[in-house]
Design an enzyme around this catalytic site. Sequence first.
Site, PDB file in Angstrom:
ATOM      1  N   SER A 221      46.999  61.978  97.105  1.00 15.25           N
ATOM      2  CA  SER A 221      48.435  61.839  97.348  1.00 15.25           C
ATOM      3  C   SER A 221      48.774  60.462  97.900  1.00 15.25           C
ATOM      4  CB  SER A 221      48.913  62.923  98.312  1.00 15.25           C
ATOM      5  OG  SER A 221      48.077  62.993  99.421  1.00 15.25           O
TER       6      SER A 221
ATOM      7  N   HIS B 173      48.594  62.816  89.857  1.00 11.83           N
ATOM      8  CA  HIS B 173      49.067  63.446  91.092  1.00 11.83           C
ATOM      9  C   HIS B 173      49.969  64.635  90.768  1.00 11.83           C
ATOM     10  CE1 HIS B 173      51.416  62.806  95.132  1.00 11.83           C
ATOM     11  NE2 HIS B 173      50.550  63.792  95.208  1.00 11.83           N
TER      12      HIS B 173
ATOM     13  N   GLU C  46      52.703  62.653  88.637  1.00 14.56           N
ATOM     14  CA  GLU C  46      52.858  61.215  88.886  1.00 14.56           C
ATOM     15  C   GLU C  46      51.572  60.557  88.386  1.00 14.56           C
ATOM     16  OE1 GLU C  46      53.156  60.223  93.094  1.00 14.56           O
ATOM     17  OE2 GLU C  46      54.666  58.710  92.674  1.00 14.56           O
TER      18      GLU C  46
ATOM     19  N   ASN D  66      55.341  60.010  97.686  1.00 15.70           N
ATOM     20  CA  ASN D  66      55.180  60.123  99.136  1.00 15.70           C
ATOM     21  C   ASN D  66      55.794  58.954  99.908  1.00 15.70           C
ATOM     22  OD1 ASN D  66      54.040  62.678  99.593  1.00 15.70           O
ATOM     23  ND2 ASN D  66      52.175  61.969  98.577  1.00 15.70           N
TER      24      ASN D  66
END
Length: 284
Positions: A121, A142, A154, A192
């Site tokens: 992540s 991801h 992602e 993130n």
Amino acid sequence: MSEVKTVAVIGGGTMGNGIVHVFAMNGFDVKLVETKQEFVDRAMNTIDKNLSRMVSKEKISEKDRSEAIDRIQPHLNIPGAVMEADLIIEAVPENFELKKSIFEEVDKHAPDQAILASNTSSISITKLAAVTGRPSRFIGMHFFNPVPVMKLVEVINGLDTDEEVTKSIMSISEKLGKVPVPANDFPGFVSNRVLMPMINEAIFCVHEGVAEPEHVDQVMKLGMAHPMGPLRLADFIGLDVCLDILNVLYDGFKDPKYRACPLLVKMVDAGKLGDKTGEGFFTY
Ligand code: 3HC
């Protein structure tokens, strides 16, 4: 580029079992790697439970469920699982040294043309790729929790990721019924880098007495149409994971705007990690 038919997933935890679930449901042969039989059993039970729920909701048939389960082959060691795999996805906890040792072993035993992917992540894809002898065939893939439900993958390009590898991962993600979105390798990627400052700010609101946790979440759910409020989501992700990612952002950019809220640090120190420990901003 040769077609990807067999996928090895290293790690059968929350993300790993979700990744195995979606690949098996979409016709891929999947090798699930765990370190102990009890972890294999736990992952298989979760996958079976989630597939059975889809059968009871008439989203898939009983035949689809049993065929998906039959496509999953559990393994207790990496070499046997990766030696015939076309794509290897690592989904173990966010610890660089652990991922490094896994990728070194995978690199030794996987076929030369296999693609290596990490579900990290926030750890640098370029740095992980550099522990292998094939950085051009290394990429970030991801997924989002719960994997069978969330549409996004992602796709993160490391510094040396080959364009053909990116294309192949984008196309495989579409075969899973997902929407792949490309990003380049910077701390936290897109997801993130945007999500964690929002969660951190929600925690600062509680820390500074702006509002109670349930009221912070109500504002974001009812005013911004988020399916979960940021504090409920932080508990769902794991407060330790949120703190780790914020620290990666803070260290990577050296920018105080990513400084983790002291309340988040205190809750992690106290072992209040969210859903997985039964207590975080809310109790479960
Ligand atoms: N497997 C399969 N299906 C599942 C599932 C699972 N693990 N979990 C939930 N579902 C299904 C349910 O069966 C249900 O199906 P239906 O629409 O056919 O009835 C549907 O998902 C919705 O579930 P529920 O009715 O139980 O509950 P909600 O409507 O409250 O939805 C939720 C739950 C999908 C988790 C929703 O609250 C949500 O979207 N929350 C936000 C999740 C999110 O933001 N995830 C990303 C986290 S960040 C991340 O993962 C990245 C990392 O790097 C930090």
